[in-house]
Design an enzyme around this catalytic site. Sequence first.
Site, PDB file in Angstrom:
ATOM      1  N   GLU A 110       0.736  -1.267  -0.097  1.00  0.00           N
ATOM      2  CA  GLU A 110       0.065  -0.109   0.055  1.00  0.00           C
ATOM      3  C   GLU A 110       1.022   1.388   0.079  1.00  0.00           C
ATOM      4  O   GLU A 110       0.518   2.102  -0.673  1.00  0.00           O
ATOM      5  CB  GLU A 110      -0.898  -0.007   1.185  1.00  0.00           C
ATOM      6  CG  GLU A 110      -1.909  -1.165   1.138  1.00  0.00           C
ATOM      7  CD  GLU A 110      -2.747  -1.276  -0.092  1.00  0.00           C
ATOM      8  OE1 GLU A 110      -3.067  -0.429  -0.784  1.00  0.00           O
ATOM      9  OE2 GLU A 110      -3.273  -2.386  -0.298  1.00  0.00           O
ATOM     10  N   CYS A 120       1.967  -4.655 -10.433  1.00  0.00           N
ATOM     11  CA  CYS A 120       3.056  -5.188 -11.224  1.00  0.00           C
ATOM     12  C   CYS A 120       2.597  -6.555 -11.513  1.00  0.00           C
ATOM     13  O   CYS A 120       1.821  -7.308 -10.827  1.00  0.00           O
ATOM     14  CB  CYS A 120       4.044  -5.332 -10.207  1.00  0.00           C
ATOM     15  SG  CYS A 120       5.734  -5.993 -11.111  1.00  0.00           S
ATOM     16  N   CYS A 144      10.380  -5.876  -7.299  1.00  0.00           N
ATOM     17  CA  CYS A 144      11.146  -6.439  -8.531  1.00  0.00           C
ATOM     18  C   CYS A 144      11.977  -5.091  -8.914  1.00  0.00           C
ATOM     19  O   CYS A 144      11.612  -4.071  -8.585  1.00  0.00           O
ATOM     20  CB  CYS A 144      10.322  -7.031  -9.667  1.00  0.00           C
ATOM     21  SG  CYS A 144       9.400  -5.646 -10.506  1.00  0.00           S
ATOM     22  N   CYS A 147      10.160  -2.024 -10.404  1.00  0.00           N
ATOM     23  CA  CYS A 147       9.358  -1.423  -9.796  1.00  0.00           C
ATOM     24  C   CYS A 147      10.446  -0.760  -8.682  1.00  0.00           C
ATOM     25  O   CYS A 147      10.247   0.576  -8.452  1.00  0.00           O
ATOM     26  CB  CYS A 147       8.620  -2.237  -8.609  1.00  0.00           C
ATOM     27  SG  CYS A 147       6.987  -2.892  -9.308  1.00  0.00           S
TER      28      CYS A 147
HETATM   29 ZN   LIG Z   1      -2.556  -2.624  -4.694  1.00  0.00          ZN
HETATM   30 ZN   LIG Z   2       7.299  -5.203  -9.638  1.00  0.00          ZN
END
Ligand SMILES: [Zn+2]
Ligand SMILES: [Zn+2]
Length: 160
Positions: A110, A120, A144, A147
Amino acid sequence: MISQILDIPVEVCKSPVLYNGFDRSRNQFDATEILTCLDVFSRRNEENRLILLVTGDDIFRPHTRYVFGLSRPKTKTAVISSARLNNEYWGLPYDEMMLIDRLSREGAHELGHLLFLDHCSNPSCIMANPSTLDDLDIKKSMLCPSCLAKMNKKKVSVFV
Ligand SMILES: [Zn+2]
Ligand SMILES: [Zn+2]
């Protein structure tokens, strides 16, 4: 643990945030109303940090049966619930470490939204969108690489 996942500073505050939104017919709280109360709290305290409220109450979003958490990036507020992250809810033996682990991963997810990360498609990424506890448990306690690259470091407050 959240600060490790997102690599951001996190402060834990015991906070007297009162919220409403209880739905008697569902015996759950409406997470959108909790966020509205958090928005008021944040404005009143001139809080510039991100706020994550951790509650034991079961929460839902309109048109869903339940949510593990909900965030509102525009106002930098989010809420997560331990109610369904708890083994006991699903008839399994209580496991405190597991609960803390799930809370930290859901909380990091969050907060990721508050840092303007989207969902993702990598199932092991913190920003994957879990619909079940099994989905959540597949996630690793990390973003990852793609991100991670999108995220800027920001300061966060966690209210419990
Ligand atoms: Zn979410
Ligand atoms: Zn990700």
